[in-house]
Design an enzyme around this catalytic site. Structure first.
Site, PDB file in Angstrom:
ATOM      1  N   ASP A 159      -4.162 -38.096 -17.789  1.00  0.00           N
ATOM      2  CA  ASP A 159      -5.226 -38.149 -16.791  1.00  0.00           C
ATOM      3  C   ASP A 159      -5.571 -39.608 -16.483  1.00  0.00           C
ATOM      4  OD1 ASP A 159      -5.327 -35.402 -16.961  1.00  0.00           O
ATOM      5  OD2 ASP A 159      -6.988 -35.386 -18.388  1.00  0.00           O
TER       6      ASP A 159
HETATM    7  N1  URA Z   1      -5.072 -33.587 -22.403  1.00  0.00           N
HETATM    8  C1  URA Z   1      -5.972 -33.935 -21.464  1.00  0.00           C
HETATM    9  O1  URA Z   1      -6.996 -33.271 -21.278  1.00  0.00           O
HETATM   10  N2  URA Z   1      -5.753 -35.040 -20.732  1.00  0.00           N
HETATM   11  C2  URA Z   1      -4.678 -35.850 -20.929  1.00  0.00           C
HETATM   12  O2  URA Z   1      -4.530 -36.866 -20.251  1.00  0.00           O
HETATM   13  C3  URA Z   1      -3.737 -35.465 -21.895  1.00  0.00           C
HETATM   14  C4  URA Z   1      -3.966 -34.319 -22.625  1.00  0.00           C
END
Ligand code: URA
Length: 240
Positions: free
Chosen positions: A104
């Site tokens: 993310d």
């Molecule tokens: N899980 C998440 O919620 N975000 C990420 O970036 C990776 C794993």
């Protein structure tokens, strides 16, 4: 690998295919110390030394970088509005690089960037269950009931609950800072797993992916090429 001289130069992103043809015709390219002005000549990407304006070039068929992703950049190859993880890798030569999986925008840590599609497929294939370890900062303490729930699998609103995951509390005096090991990679998975337990993720950093560990000498935003050993360990997954 034997490829045409103009393709060799174009693959390195030096110019477009027609642009590099001109460079070659102008005599600016040398092969093993001799000017060659035929773009169609075949060169050996490993054995031949190619020079442009006296500068030695190195050809990479595949490139592999480890990036310590900072917050605020997107895990994509291109984005019209935002800085991408590819923009952070200065020493790249290939134009076909992509991040292996997504973190993310506000997640930090280990991201593998390559143009090796077979390896990426192997790391991301759902059936492979490659382990990923995250360090997670939460808005409050984790309890042993949460650890049990992670171990048993959590309903996060998908068709099936999550696979068994490990939730560790490395320091009992700070139960809001935990490690999570998962073997799949669903959308926002860690955030949704904690949300299902009534907790909010306030910081998320990936520490490893299969055998590949984040080099802790890399500052956020820094990258380096994988070592031979790291690459060999990743490649060994392809044969299992
Ligand atoms: N899980 C998440 O919620 N975000 C990420 O970036 C990776 C794993």
């Amino acid at each position: 690998m034997r490829i045409r001289l103009d393709k060799y130069l174009a693959d390195l992103g030096i110019e477009s295919r027609s642009g590099v043809k001109l460079l070659i015709k102008k005599g600016r390219v040398q092969v093993n110390g001799t000017v060659w002005n035929r773009p169609e000549t075949k060169v050996d990407t490993e054995a031949d030394q190619i020079c442009l304006d006296g500068r030695n070039l190195t050809y990479y068929d595949y490139e592999y970088f480890m990036l310590n992703k900072p917050a605020g950049v997107v895990s994509a190859s291109r984005d019209p509005r935002s800085l991408t993880v590819l923009d952070l890798i200065d020493s790249k030569t290939r134009k076909d690089l992509f991040p292996v999986g997504r973190l993310d925008r506000n997640t930090t840590g280990l991201l593998l960037v390559t143009n090796d599609g077979a390896l990426a497929h192997c790391l991301l294939a759902p059936g492979r269950h490659v382990e990923k370890v995250y360090r997670v900062q939460l808005d409050g303490a984790v309890e042993s009931a949460d650890q049990t729930a992670f171990r048993e699998g959590i309903d996060i609103g998908d068709d099936t609950p999550t696979l068994p995951a490990m939730l560790e509390i490395p320091d009992a005096s700070r139960p809001e800072e935990v490690l999570v090991r998962i073997h799949e990679g669903r959308y926002h998975q860690i955030k949704r797993m904690f949300a299902a337990r009534g907790r909010q993720v306030v910081g998320l950093k990936r520490l490893s992916m299969g055998p590949l560990l984040l080099d802790d000498t890399l500052e956020e935003g820094e990258s380096r090429r994988l070592t031979g050993t790291e690459l060999a360990e990743l490649k060994s997954l392809e044969h299992h």
